[in-house]
Design an enzyme around this catalytic site. Sequence first.
Site, PDB file in Angstrom:
ATOM      1  N   LYS A   1       0.817  -1.211   0.000  1.00 28.60           N
ATOM      2  CA  LYS A   1       0.000   0.000   0.000  1.00 28.60           C
ATOM      3  C   LYS A   1       0.858   1.272   0.000  1.00 28.60           C
ATOM      4  CE  LYS A   1      -4.210  -2.115   1.540  1.00 28.60           C
ATOM      5  NZ  LYS A   1      -3.851  -3.531   1.779  1.00 28.60           N
TER       6      LYS A   1
HETATM    7  C1  LIG Z   1      -4.535  -4.611   1.255  1.00 35.11           C
HETATM    8  C2  LIG Z   1      -3.780  -5.876   1.157  1.00 35.11           C
HETATM    9  C3  LIG Z   1      -4.132  -6.884   0.231  1.00 35.11           C
HETATM   10  C4  LIG Z   1      -5.352  -6.799  -0.646  1.00 35.11           C
HETATM   11  O1  LIG Z   1      -5.246  -5.818  -1.658  1.00 35.11           O
HETATM   12  P1  LIG Z   1      -6.536  -5.290  -2.433  1.00 35.11           P
HETATM   13  O2  LIG Z   1      -6.060  -4.209  -3.316  1.00 35.11           O
HETATM   14  O3  LIG Z   1      -7.478  -4.783  -1.364  1.00 35.11           O
HETATM   15  O4  LIG Z   1      -7.122  -6.437  -3.182  1.00 35.11           O
HETATM   16  C5  LIG Z   1      -3.307  -8.002   0.140  1.00 35.11           C
HETATM   17  N1  LIG Z   1      -2.222  -8.141   0.936  1.00 35.11           N
HETATM   18  C6  LIG Z   1      -1.860  -7.210   1.849  1.00 35.11           C
HETATM   19  C7  LIG Z   1      -0.667  -7.439   2.692  1.00 35.11           C
HETATM   20  C8  LIG Z   1      -2.621  -6.041   1.989  1.00 35.11           C
HETATM   21  O5  LIG Z   1      -2.250  -5.106   2.893  1.00 35.11           O
END
Ligand SMILES: *Cc1c(COP(=O)(O)O)cnc(C)c1O
Length: 467
Positions: free
Chosen positions: A113
């Site tokens: 993220k």
């Molecule tokens: C947010 C997250 C996901 C999922 O991603 P999306 O874009 O919501 O599908 C997968 N793995 C981790 C570690 C995350 O923080």
Amino acid sequence: MLRYVSTRGAAPPLDFTGVLLAGLAADGGLYVPERTPQLSPADLRALRGASYAEIVTTACRPFVAGALPDGVFERCVTAAYERFAHPATAPLKQLAANDWLLELFHGPTLAFKDFALQLLGLLFAEVLERQDESVTIVGATSGDTGSAAIHAVAGRPRMRIVILHPRGRVSEIQRRQMTTVPEANVFNVALEGTFDDCQALVKALFNDTAFRAEARLAAVNSINWARILAQIAYYVAAAVALGAPDREVGFSVPTGNFGDAYAGYVASRMGLPIRRLVVATNRNDILARFLATGRYAPGTVEPTVSPSMDIQVASNFERLLFDLLRRNGAAVRSWMLGFAADGVACVDAPTLARISGLFAAHRVDDVATMTTMARVLRTTGELVDPHTAVGLAAAEACRPPRHVAMVTLATAHPAKFPDAVEQATGARPRLPDALADLFERPERFTVLANDLDALRAYIRAEVLNSA
Ligand SMILES: *Cc1c(COP(=O)(O)O)cnc(C)c1O
């Protein structure tokens, strides 16, 4: 200049800076670009050997062109990815003959993220400065988004950030990554309730139009188009490194809200030769079921060892649906209204067939997730986190032919989930040096009751009155 339209067809089109600050469209839809800019084979060849920042700039510039003065986007991109700990930003690691791991956890908070939120923080700062505006960013988190957003906004002028987490229900590392940030524009609320309570309160706050204007509320959740945009770039970077446009690649994407996998879909629509896009889910498998049957029917959220994917209604699904329904906003609107009324909605087989050549989906339970972590350590020497393990198990189940390089997105650093990793492998991952003293740093947060009036009063008294 590229314009953005709402998936429900009834909100005014906006330019990139408009969608950056708007979040949700006024008609309840999500913004998508009116057309998809293309990357030609020559464009892709020209990216060979380019730095990560150069790849982001080239892949994403057409989406922002004209909305920001020349050079501004480039400057933001360079600054955003300078804060990553690995010189390659998103390094590829080889696991087997033609199987690869794309490490997306070298940012400040150790999850993918950071790729979107670091850039978003800088773009917000730029646009607010030019418009002489300030905002209060409010969001709810079940773990990774909150810390990534806080680290993107901390210390920046014209922005304050308030993040609600469910008290006692996020891991200690996740909590400390949020509550130990000392900057005065960061406010953490530990809510007496669940993640759903946090999200419902944030939603109620945004629905209070008077307060929304008073506090100039803004959102950075994954419905924000700029987050999708930033994530397109690492698909391009990995594919080019593995031979695109002359060789096809497959990707396996650990999926929750479908933001990351949707970014891969956009990259494919831009012309990146993606042979297969695997939607990897844990037991919360609404997307895997939809892609198999065309039926979109959420169950109840079940806790798993990959908690950042414990989601049933994936907000970015509506963007894919918009394309499936031939970009007909009125059709999306009535489909979503039907879904809201009945709790279930379907697309027919010919409609689903439009994407079934690209997408595959696979559901991985906790037992398979844990055995995958153990097997990967044994066969490759790599410790992977539980979300990444879901991706690796799904990659194996849905692998395209051997000559196609298969890339699994490593979405978090194993040290973010040390208990599950240790339980599965017997090895306890170490936090990177930059976070080694995380458990000694002082924490700062406010405990609030699950009550809208209390939250509003807190924001008025503590946040809006802060310097
Ligand atoms: C947010 C997250 C996901 C999922 O991603 P999306 O874009 O919501 O599908 C997968 N793995 C981790 C570690 C995350 O923080």
